[in-house]
Enzyme design. Structure first.
Site, PDB file in Angstrom:
ATOM      1  N   LYS A 185       0.857  -1.202   0.000  1.00 14.23           N
ATOM      2  CA  LYS A 185       0.000   0.000   0.000  1.00 14.23           C
ATOM      3  C   LYS A 185       0.884   1.239   0.000  1.00 14.23           C
ATOM      4  O   LYS A 185       1.491   1.596   1.012  1.00 14.23           O
ATOM      5  CB  LYS A 185      -0.898   0.057   1.234  1.00 14.23           C
ATOM      6  CG  LYS A 185      -1.932   1.169   1.084  1.00 14.23           C
ATOM      7  CD  LYS A 185      -2.617   1.543   2.375  1.00 14.23           C
ATOM      8  CE  LYS A 185      -2.082   2.790   3.015  1.00 14.23           C
ATOM      9  NZ  LYS A 185      -2.112   3.989   2.190  1.00 14.23           N
ATOM     10  N   CYS A 231      12.882  12.008   6.298  1.00  8.39           N
ATOM     11  CA  CYS A 231      13.156  11.451   7.624  1.00  8.39           C
ATOM     12  C   CYS A 231      14.572  11.776   8.068  1.00  8.39           C
ATOM     13  O   CYS A 231      14.850  11.962   9.235  1.00  8.39           O
ATOM     14  CB  CYS A 231      12.939   9.937   7.597  1.00  8.39           C
ATOM     15  SG  CYS A 231      13.898   9.104   6.335  1.00  8.39           S
ATOM     16  N   GLU A 264       9.445  16.426  14.929  1.00  7.52           N
ATOM     17  CA  GLU A 264       9.750  16.364  13.498  1.00  7.52           C
ATOM     18  C   GLU A 264       8.860  17.370  12.774  1.00  7.52           C
ATOM     19  O   GLU A 264       7.646  17.190  12.711  1.00  7.52           O
ATOM     20  CB  GLU A 264       9.484  14.944  12.992  1.00  7.52           C
ATOM     21  CG  GLU A 264       9.989  14.726  11.580  1.00  7.52           C
ATOM     22  CD  GLU A 264       9.650  13.342  11.046  1.00  7.52           C
ATOM     23  OE1 GLU A 264       8.514  12.886  11.249  1.00  7.52           O
ATOM     24  OE2 GLU A 264      10.531  12.739  10.406  1.00  7.52           O
ATOM     25  N   GLU A 315      10.369   1.875   9.969  1.00  4.40           N
ATOM     26  CA  GLU A 315      11.267   2.992   9.606  1.00  4.40           C
ATOM     27  C   GLU A 315      10.459   4.253   9.845  1.00  4.40           C
ATOM     28  O   GLU A 315       9.537   4.552   9.085  1.00  4.40           O
ATOM     29  CB  GLU A 315      11.681   2.884   8.135  1.00  4.40           C
ATOM     30  CG  GLU A 315      12.511   1.654   7.813  1.00  4.40           C
ATOM     31  CD  GLU A 315      13.905   1.720   8.389  1.00  4.40           C
ATOM     32  OE1 GLU A 315      14.391   2.823   8.700  1.00  4.40           O
ATOM     33  OE2 GLU A 315      14.520   0.648   8.547  1.00  4.40           O
TER      34      GLU A 315
END
Ligand code: NAD
Length: 503
Positions: A191, A300, A398, A266
């Site tokens: 997906k 990231c 983040e 991850e």
């Protein structure tokens, strides 16, 4: 006041959006209820793609197909040499379509086209690397258990894997997972993000063309809750390989834990680049700008915290600011663009909100800071924030936008403290001419990757992943295929067994 960005409309804008169907059991199918998802180009504003939108029924069909392909199909039983040949053919076919795939990723994600080409090139290299690992995957044998015993440890494919990917590197991230799962002999349901699914569908077609049997790879577009959720909890799945936010990663792990599935995670990062006075400051300044603004900071691995020694901070930051002013922001399809569009208007608002809160908390916006006016799409000005302290949200969370937070230090201990003072542990960078300094930082930072006098390079040979809340497990590297296997211990006994339990 800068002039508004002038974004030209590409040829695709005057055509009907490209339509993509789901790939289930080797067939292209619509959703049973006929629903679709439209994707607008964030750089231009027109509808670039329309995907069939999967729901629970399509997840079920894809899982059954992957399960059947694993239980009775040829793929898990195929010789490694033949599996490797299909992976290599896939790499060749991707290469032949590199320009088209890069354009799709640029149009759907807003990333610069030149960068997208680099990512597809990187993905090709990974498919070839995975082919080499397919052929060297092996178990162990133990002939030291006594004369009558031989122990053999097999590595078998784990079976059906759910692969869930984010929007920021659509083709590259699926290529960090799928070739290794296939090399191991697994089957998969994939997906992609609902915002950037097109290039994964193209990959599905390429795999079929390369000779992959039907049902081995199934591809579903759809929303996280409707499709990702059931893909994680489904009883036929043995492993979930997820790349995305730490927030969704935690939910995914909790769901996978209900049936004890293996997980590979991850997740997010809040990475620091530490600059010492004895560094090559010209190179470090360029890397600071690259780390902060590459992929519009939607990365990231972004070097979103610049941790600079007090003694050089003013001069160094003046250089970083001057370089930032030279960064070309604009049309993702323009070869000269370095920073493209933000993925969505909502995300742009979220990033701008972080900047506003940081300013309210007492830091100062050293350059940039706002949305750029444009005739189409959504763009943010690369932003540097000075006077950031460790307790501020902008130093810990983040942000995922083109925003560089600057913190300063006076000792190596303080630099390490700042670098480690976040829940994340994905990567870090250190800039110094001293081997002692570099080694102290490289050893002292708690993160999965440390770049020394360079930043954000990547090689399929090197494992990648995070400490702390940046993830679980590693992708790439020589053990990447092993991750998609189970170990089976077989004990062979020779001759008559002695040492009865009864009698
Ligand atoms: P996200 O977590 O919102 O979504 C990732 C994927 O999960 C998407 O396909 C989404 O549809 C799906 N999803 C959403 N809800 C779900 C649910 N309840 N169950 C199952 N799946 C669900 O992340 P994003 O916004 O697409 O991507 C950005 C994030 O990804 C950032 O945090 C970034 O750091 C991270 N990321 C990490 C790496 C890495 O290698 N560590 C690489 C790229 C991106």
């Amino acid at each position: 006041m800068n002039a508004p960005l002038n974004i030209s409309m590409p040829a695709e804008a005057s055509k009907a959006p490209k339509a993509y169907k789901l790939l289930i059991d080797g067939k292209h199918v619509d959703a049973r209820d006929g629903r679709t998802i439209a994707r607008n180009s964030p750089g231009h504003g027109f509808t670039v793609s329309r995907y069939a939108q999967a729901g629970e029924a399509e997840v079920e069909a894809a899982m059954q197909a992957a399960h059947k392909a694993f239980e009775t199909g040829p793929w898990p039983r195929t010789k490694a040499a033949e599996r490797a040949a299909i992976l290599l053919k896939t790499a060749d076919l991707i290469e032949a379509q590199l320009e088209d795939i890069a354009r799709l990723d640029a149009l759907e994600s807003g990333k610069p086209i030149a960068q997208a080409r680099g990512e597809i090139g990187g993905a090709i290299d990974i498919w070839r690397y995975a082919a080499s690992l397919a052929r060297t995957l092996h178990g162990e044998s133990y002939a030291n258990l006594g004369d009558a015993m031989l122990g053999v440890v097999l590595r078998e494919p784990i079976s059906v894997v759910s692969i869930i990917t984010p929007w920021n590197f659509p083709f590259l991230i699926v290529s960090q997972k799928l070739p290794f799962a296939l090399a191991a002999g697994c089957t998969a349901v994939v997906k992609p993000s609902e915002m950037t699914s097109a290039s994964t569908f193209v990959l599905g077609d390429i795999l079929m063309q390369a000779g992959l049997p039907a049902g081995v790879v199934n591809i579903l577009a759809g929303l996280g809750a409707d499709v990702g959720g059931p893909m994680v909890s489904h009883p036929l799945v043995e492993m979930v390989s997820f790349t995305g936010s730490t927030r969704v990663g935690k939910m995914t792990m909790a769901s996978a834990a209900q049936s004890l599935k293996k997980v590979s995670m991850e997740l997010g990062g809040k990475n620091g680049q530490i600059v010492f006075p004895d560094a090559d400051l010209e190179a470090a300044a360029d890397a600071a700008v690259f780390g902060g603004f590459f992929n519009a900071g939607e990365c990231c691995n972004a070097g979103s915290r610049l941790i600079v020694h007090e003694a050089i901070a003013d001069d160094f930051l003046a250089t970083v600011k001057a370089l930032t002013a030279m960064v070309t922001v604009g049309d993702p399809l323009d070869d000269r663009t370095k920073v493209g569009a933000m993925i969505s208007a909502d995300h742009l608002t979220k990033v701008a909100g972080y900047v506003a809160v940081a300013a309210k908390d007492g830091s100062n916006v050293y350059c940039g800071g706002g949305q750029l006016a444009s005739n189409a799409g959504q763009y943010l000005d690369p932003t540097i924030i000075r006077g950031v302290t460790e307790d501020m949200a902008i130093a810990r969370e983040e942000v995922f936008g083109p925003v560089l937070s600057v913190l300063t230090f006076g000792s190596i201990e303080k630099a390490l403290h700042i670098a480690n003072n976040t829940p994340y542990g994905l990567s870090a960078g250190v800039w110094s001419a001293s081997i002692d300094t570099c080694m102290s930082v490289a050893r002292g930072v708690r993160s999965g990757t440390v770049w020394v006098n360079t930043f954000m390079e990547g090689f399929p040979e090197l494992p990648f992943g995070g400490y702390k809340q940046s993830g679980i497990g590693r992708e790439l590297g020589k053990r990447a295929v092993e991750d998609y296997t189970e170990e089976k211990t077989i004990q062979f006994h020779r001759g008559q067994r002695t040492g009865w339990w009864v009698g």
